[in-house]
Design a protein around this motif. Structure first.
Motif, PDB file in Angstrom:
ATOM      1  N   ILE A 107       1.983   6.570   4.086  1.00 23.98           N
ATOM      2  CA  ILE A 107       1.454   7.780   4.739  1.00 23.98           C
ATOM      3  C   ILE A 107       2.549   8.566   4.821  1.00 23.98           C
ATOM      4  CG2 ILE A 107       0.341   8.887   6.622  1.00 23.98           C
ATOM      5  CD1 ILE A 107      -0.559   6.008   7.416  1.00 23.98           C
ATOM      6  N   GLU A 108       2.352   9.868   4.124  1.00 24.66           N
ATOM      7  CA  GLU A 108       3.588  11.063   4.455  1.00 24.66           C
ATOM      8  C   GLU A 108       3.160  11.933   5.543  1.00 24.66           C
ATOM      9  OE1 GLU A 108       4.689  12.768   0.591  1.00 24.66           O
ATOM     10  OE2 GLU A 108       5.199  10.697  -0.262  1.00 24.66           O
ATOM     11  N   ARG A 154       1.840  14.326  -4.715  1.00 27.14           N
ATOM     12  CA  ARG A 154       0.716  13.595  -4.893  1.00 27.14           C
ATOM     13  C   ARG A 154       0.409  12.370  -4.008  1.00 27.14           C
ATOM     14  NH1 ARG A 154      -1.175  13.335 -10.964  1.00 27.14           N
ATOM     15  NH2 ARG A 154      -2.664  12.001  -9.779  1.00 27.14           N
ATOM     16  N   PRO A 155       1.059  12.361  -2.637  1.00 31.66           N
ATOM     17  CA  PRO A 155       0.935  11.153  -1.999  1.00 31.66           C
ATOM     18  C   PRO A 155      -0.812  10.685  -1.896  1.00 31.66           C
ATOM     19  CG  PRO A 155       1.234  13.142  -0.458  1.00 31.66           C
ATOM     20  CD  PRO A 155       1.227  13.548  -1.999  1.00 31.66           C
ATOM     21  N   VAL A 156      -0.981   9.505  -1.841  1.00 24.31           N
ATOM     22  CA  VAL A 156      -2.350   9.055  -1.505  1.00 24.31           C
ATOM     23  C   VAL A 156      -2.717   9.435  -0.206  1.00 24.31           C
ATOM     24  CG1 VAL A 156      -3.773   6.836  -1.210  1.00 24.31           C
ATOM     25  CG2 VAL A 156      -1.872   7.043  -2.961  1.00 24.31           C
ATOM     26  N   TYR A 157      -2.148   9.325   1.027  1.00 25.83           N
ATOM     27  CA  TYR A 157      -2.312  10.029   2.278  1.00 25.83           C
ATOM     28  C   TYR A 157      -1.113  10.644   2.842  1.00 25.83           C
ATOM     29  CZ  TYR A 157      -4.920   5.486   2.011  1.00 25.83           C
ATOM     30  OH  TYR A 157      -5.949   4.620   1.571  1.00 25.83           O
ATOM     31  N   SER A 215       0.696  -1.228  -0.045  1.00 23.41           N
ATOM     32  CA  SER A 215       0.096  -0.007   0.131  1.00 23.41           C
ATOM     33  C   SER A 215       0.640   1.243  -0.006  1.00 23.41           C
ATOM     34  CB  SER A 215      -1.013  -0.037   1.144  1.00 23.41           C
ATOM     35  OG  SER A 215      -0.169   0.090   2.557  1.00 23.41           O
ATOM     36  N   SER A 216       0.360   2.338  -0.257  1.00 28.71           N
ATOM     37  CA  SER A 216       1.000   3.677  -0.488  1.00 28.71           C
ATOM     38  C   SER A 216       1.477   4.065   1.026  1.00 28.71           C
ATOM     39  CB  SER A 216       0.108   4.742  -1.184  1.00 28.71           C
ATOM     40  OG  SER A 216       0.054   4.262  -2.382  1.00 28.71           O
TER      41      SER A 216
END
Length: 101
Positions: free
Chosen positions: A5-6, A97-100, A2-3
């Protein structure tokens, strides 16, 4: 996978706060994550900025300095913080463009 979290963490003149934020994320976040520490000193408190850089290097954390010009208005703390947060959003979050985050 999964992407991640930043976590974009602004730090102004406080090593303890930076260390505590890193410890908190690494202890409690169970999802994949990436910490981005943003030095919000804007050219002031250079010794603290150097310590923040070393902390990031030692912990394999991305280190970004907020541009000096975002601290020019010294009369309105809320406005300075807003300028810095807008910078983080428009120059980092929108671009990466992070997902979270």
């Amino acid at each position: 996978m999964s992407s991640p979290i930043e976590f974009y963490i602004l730090i102004h003149n406080n090593i303890f706060c930076a260390e505590y934020q890193i410890k908190t994320v690494t202890t409690f976040c169970k999802d994949p994550y990436k910490i981005i520490l943003l030095d919000s000193n804007c050219g002031k408190n250079t010794q603290v900025s150097h310590q923040l850089y070393n902390l990031c290097t030692d912990n394999d954390i991305e280190f970004i300095q907020i541009p000096d010009e975002l601290s020019l208005d010294t009369t309105h703390a809320s406005k300075r913080l807003g300028l810095k947060l807008n910078y983080v959003y428009h120059k980092l979050v929108v671009v990466r463009r992070p997902v979270y985050f």
